[in-house]
Write a protein that holds these residues in place. Structure first.
Motif, short mmCIF file in Angstrom:
data_model
loop_
_atom_site.label_atom_id
_atom_site.label_comp_id
_atom_site.label_asym_id
_atom_site.label_seq_id
_atom_site.Cartn_x
_atom_site.Cartn_y
_atom_site.Cartn_z
N TYR A 150 0.83 -1.20 0.00
CA TYR A 150 0.00 0.00 0.00
C TYR A 150 0.87 1.26 0.00
CZ TYR A 150 -2.22 4.02 2.08
OH TYR A 150 -2.60 5.32 2.34
N GLU A 156 1.20 4.15 -2.78
CA GLU A 156 0.93 5.54 -2.41
C GLU A 156 2.08 6.45 -2.88
OE1 GLU A 156 -1.61 8.40 -0.52
OE2 GLU A 156 -1.90 6.35 -1.19
N ARG A 197 1.57 9.44 -5.59
CA ARG A 197 1.83 10.84 -5.24
C ARG A 197 2.95 11.44 -6.08
NH1 ARG A 197 1.33 11.74 1.30
NH2 ARG A 197 -0.45 10.37 1.67
N GLU A 212 -5.99 5.73 6.17
CA GLU A 212 -5.16 4.65 5.68
C GLU A 212 -3.99 4.36 6.61
OE1 GLU A 212 -6.42 3.15 3.38
OE2 GLU A 212 -7.45 4.48 1.99
#
Length: 396
Positions: free
Chosen positions: A145, A149, A153, A290
């Motif tokens: 995850y 991410e 980003r 998250e």
């Protein structure tokens, strides 16, 4: 053959033992002694005015250096004298960037334990963060995850990214479904006057992002179906502190109607907190935001306790839905939490089978030895290339 020299940089003071420290110190404390069989390690942290300037974790030395403007120069002096081949900086992109620019021949890695230090709202503008990430030789994260991410980003980021999940020491946990575990559990329940109770457990900081308010909202429905249930909430507002916050006050106000069926306990340092997992029938992790990983999930599973958790962040990489626990969606979380908790509290055989499945998952995937072995592979082998690396980095 001489072991590879590796400097591990943490901006904590590296309290030993790390019971009152953050996850960063927990990870380093457990991984470094195991990895030291293959890699020559020195740990560098911040002086706090109380701990000695040098300490040890096993046979690994810890150096606590002056902070503030002196910190970078202090680290550089040590590194230039010792000349490690690899420098692993935890949670500080700017520091990793500064060290790489001053030590261009060293291999500088950045280990990120959460997305907090790549968030423009908290630290540096996004335009400044990407060059920092691109400057280092590799990035280590704790979950797929968090890797996704990062790539989301910062599109076009070609710095190699490796995923190394944290772990636990199974020896620290007494499994719930063993004669010894059951005896300890019954003794603890008797000690607190909770005989014949079904214990729903939360362990963590009392922050809105952790979602304890969702759990308290779901609890009346649990009590209606399982009258012997009680909720035990273990934690303060930050690591090692139990200062009352507005949010903690709101939670206690929500719990007031339940009287002795909801109990707030202060922050409990590791490894003392392991006893609370053994006492529980299930652990609930109702994270609103998250979670990059969620070590409490692994700790509960090490105790053979089933988990009810939000389907958020890296948690689905730990909890096998329907096998070692249940994952619930963010939408409609309150009703889903209540339903899954009730199901577990009403079915001891299900609790046992899920708990034992979770313990087996930990045994096979989430021990500190696994974490250390993966880290050593990265330190010692330049040929370990992650999937996101550009083609030119994959050449021998």
């Amino acid at each position: 053959m001489e072991r590879e020299k590796t400097a591990v940089i943490t901006t904590g003071s590296f309290v030993m033992p790390s019971g009152k420290s953050s996850t960063v110190e927990r990870v380093i404390e457990n991984v470094a002694p195991l990895a030291a069989e293959h890699v020559k390690i020195r740990i560098f942290g911040l002086a706090d005015g109380h701990l000695p300037s040098q300490g040890w974790i096993g046979n690994v030395p810890i150096y606590r250096l002056p902070g503030g403007r002196l910190y970078l120069e202090s680290i550089l002096r040590h590194l230039r004298k010792w000349r490690p081949g690899t420098v692993d900086v935890h949670n500080r992109p700017l520091l990793a960037f500064q060290l790489k620019s001053r030590l261009p021949l060293a291999r500088v890695l950045l280990t990120l334990h959460s997305a907090a230090f790549i968030s423009p709202s908290c630290h540096h503008p996004k335009a400044r963060i990407q060059p920092m990430l691109e400057s280092v030789d590799g990035i280590i994260v704790g979950s797929e995850y968090l890797k996704a991410e990062l790539l989301s980003r910062f599109p076009g980021l070609f710095t190699p990214i490796w995923v190394i999940p944290p772990g636990v020491s199974l020896e620290d946990f007494v499994p719930r479904w063993t004669p010894n575990g059951e005896a300890l559990r019954m003794a603890r329940l008797a000690e607190f006057g909770w005989e014949n109770r079904k214990v729903v457990l939360f362990v963590g900081r009392l922050l809105p992002a952790k979602g304890v308010h969702h759990l308290l909202t779901a609890f009346p429905a649990v009590l209606r179906r399982v009258p012997e249930a009680m909720l035990v909430i273990v934690g303060g507002n930050c690591h090692g502190a139990n200062r009352e916050t507005d949010y903690a006050g709101r939670l206690k106000a929500m719990a007031e109607p339940f009287k002795d069926r909801v109990v707030f306990l202060p922050f409990t340092p590791y490894p003392k907190v392991t006893g609370w997992y053994n006492t529980a029938d299930c652990l609930v992790v109702p994270a609103c935001e998250e979670e990059a990983f969620g070590l409490v999930n692994v700790e509960a599973m090490a105790s053979a306790v089933p988990v009810v958790a939000a389907r958020a962040g890296g948690i689905p990489e730990i909890v096998a839905d329907g096998c070692s626990g249940f994952l619930v969606p963010a939408e409609g979380m309150v009703n889903e939490l209540a339903d899954r908790i009730i199901r577990l509290l009403q079915d001891e055989a299900l609790c046992k089978s899920m708990g034992q499945a979770g313990q087996e998952l930990v045994r096979n995937r989430f021990r500190w030895q696994h974490t250390a072995d993966r880290w050593v592979d990265i330190i010692c082998s330049s040929r370990v290339i992650p999937a996101n690396a550009p083609q030119w980095k994959q050449q021998p």
